[in-house]
Design a protein around this motif. Structure first.
Motif, PDB file in Angstrom:
ATOM      1  N   UNK A  21      31.781  64.209  30.495  1.00  9.65           N
ATOM      2  CA  UNK A  21      31.422  64.626  29.139  1.00  9.65           C
ATOM      3  C   UNK A  21      30.486  65.825  29.274  1.00  9.65           C
ATOM      4  N   UNK A  22      30.873  66.959  28.697  1.00 13.43           N
ATOM      5  CA  UNK A  22      30.095  68.190  28.812  1.00 13.43           C
ATOM      6  C   UNK A  22      29.336  68.430  27.504  1.00 13.43           C
ATOM      7  N   UNK A  23      28.000  68.329  27.575  1.00 13.24           N
ATOM      8  CA  UNK A  23      27.148  68.559  26.414  1.00 13.24           C
ATOM      9  C   UNK A  23      26.261  69.786  26.631  1.00 13.24           C
ATOM     10  N   UNK A  24      26.721  70.714  27.463  1.00 13.31           N
ATOM     11  CA  UNK A  24      25.905  71.877  27.781  1.00 13.31           C
ATOM     12  C   UNK A  24      25.846  72.890  26.641  1.00 13.31           C
ATOM     13  N   UNK A  25      26.832  72.861  25.736  1.00 10.06           N
ATOM     14  CA  UNK A  25      26.816  73.773  24.592  1.00 10.06           C
ATOM     15  C   UNK A  25      25.820  73.263  23.554  1.00 10.06           C
ATOM     16  N   UNK A  26      25.111  74.181  22.894  1.00 13.90           N
ATOM     17  CA  UNK A  26      24.074  73.742  21.964  1.00 13.90           C
ATOM     18  C   UNK A  26      24.616  73.224  20.644  1.00 13.90           C
ATOM     19  N   UNK A  27      25.923  73.465  20.340  1.00 14.45           N
ATOM     20  CA  UNK A  27      26.508  72.999  19.078  1.00 14.45           C
ATOM     21  C   UNK A  27      27.580  71.932  19.267  1.00 14.45           C
ATOM     22  N   UNK A  28      28.356  72.056  20.334  1.00 13.65           N
ATOM     23  CA  UNK A  28      29.545  71.212  20.493  1.00 13.65           C
ATOM     24  C   UNK A  28      29.539  70.487  21.839  1.00 13.65           C
ATOM     25  N   UNK A  29      30.393  69.497  21.921  1.00 12.01           N
ATOM     26  CA  UNK A  29      30.575  68.774  23.177  1.00 12.01           C
ATOM     27  C   UNK A  29      32.045  68.516  23.429  1.00 12.01           C
ATOM     28  N   UNK A  30      32.370  68.229  24.676  1.00 10.55           N
ATOM     29  CA  UNK A  30      33.736  67.857  25.021  1.00 10.55           C
ATOM     30  C   UNK A  30      33.722  66.602  25.870  1.00 10.55           C
ATOM     31  N   UNK A  31      34.521  65.634  25.448  1.00  9.58           N
ATOM     32  CA  UNK A  31      34.693  64.375  26.177  1.00  9.58           C
ATOM     33  C   UNK A  31      36.117  64.366  26.723  1.00  9.58           C
ATOM     34  N   UNK A  32      36.257  64.605  28.020  1.00  7.01           N
ATOM     35  CA  UNK A  32      37.582  64.687  28.630  1.00  7.01           C
ATOM     36  C   UNK A  32      38.323  63.350  28.603  1.00  7.01           C
ATOM     37  N   UNK A  33      37.607  62.264  28.354  1.00  6.68           N
ATOM     38  CA  UNK A  33      38.263  60.962  28.230  1.00  6.68           C
ATOM     39  C   UNK A  33      39.218  60.940  27.038  1.00  6.68           C
TER      40      UNK A  33
END
Length: 236
Positions: A132-144
């Motif tokens: 799970x990539x939460x490095x962006x200050x607005x959005x996130x991506x959960x590859x699951x």
């Protein structure tokens, strides 16, 4: 423009040359399930849920152009069996748990599962390690939650013109990536427009801070942007 006449579910249909079977079916009020298709974006035929029978052969409706003497069936026991199997395989490939997903209740994969009667998955779960990539200050991506529909890739490339997103890896190791596999927050090409989040059919891309069932994909805004771009409204 030439007109093509063919049979669609037992009815003679006339269509413009170059149209896809999916376009003609929708214009005729025939529902064909899709997951990777999004109006205004180029077609890739990634999900294969729009399979139809063309003279007995299975063909993706989104990529198959109309032609004379076609006999097309969009509904049959065979097609329903294949579509249900595809949805089950998508659930088995990643770690989809609807009850704890930000897109619960607003997820196209979930909707398709209900429409096709998927109440359990017959295939063993792959359970890949998905970050799970939460490095962006607005959005996130959960590859699951990702189903590799590539909507994010295409909307970023074709509509925003940034091409931040792409796909890397093969098979179960395939992942959507940003800027040659940099963390999303470090992607210098990202404009933070949010079009990829709007386009995502599942809970893979989401607004940071969203909790269970809180994610809402604003398809109307995205569609308005696509139409405005096609009509070149900002160049008038």
């Amino acid at each position: 423009m030439a007109v093509k006449t063919f049979v669609l579910d037992g009815q003679f249909i006339s269509a413009r040359e170059g149209q896809t079977l999916l376009e003609v079916a929708r214009e005729s009020g025939v529902r064909v399930p899709t997951l990777c298709h999004l109006d205004g974006l180029g077609e890739v035929g990634a999900c294969r849920l729009c399979l139809v029978e063309v003279n007995g052969r299975l063909m993706p409706a989104c990529l198959t152009r109309v032609a004379e003497e076609m006999d097309v069936r969009t509904q049959s026991d065979r097609l329903r069996r294949y579509r249900k199997q595809i949805v089950e395989l998508l659930f088995a490939e990643r770690n989809h748990v609807c009850s704890v997903c930000v897109a619960n209740g607003d997820c196209e994969l979930q909707d398709l599962a209900m429409q096709l009667g998927v109440d359990h998955v017959r295939y063993p779960p792959q359970e890949p390690e998905c970050a799970v990539d939460l490095s962006h200050d607005r959005y996130g991506i959960d590859h699951n939650r990702c189903v590799l529909c590539t909507r994010c890739v295409r909307v970023c490339d074709e509509i925003e013109g940034a091409h931040t997103w792409d796909v890397a890896g093969r098979g179960t190791n395939a992942r959507v990536i940003t800027d040659l596999n940099q963390p999303w927050g470090d992607a210098s090409t990202c404009t933070s427009c949010g079009k990829c989040v709007m386009a995502c059919p599942t809970g893979a891309l989401f607004h940071r801070g969203s909790s269970v069932s809180e994610s809402a994909h604003d398809r109307e805004t995205l569609h308005a942007l696509i139409v405005a771009r096609e009509e070149k409204r900002w160049l008038v």
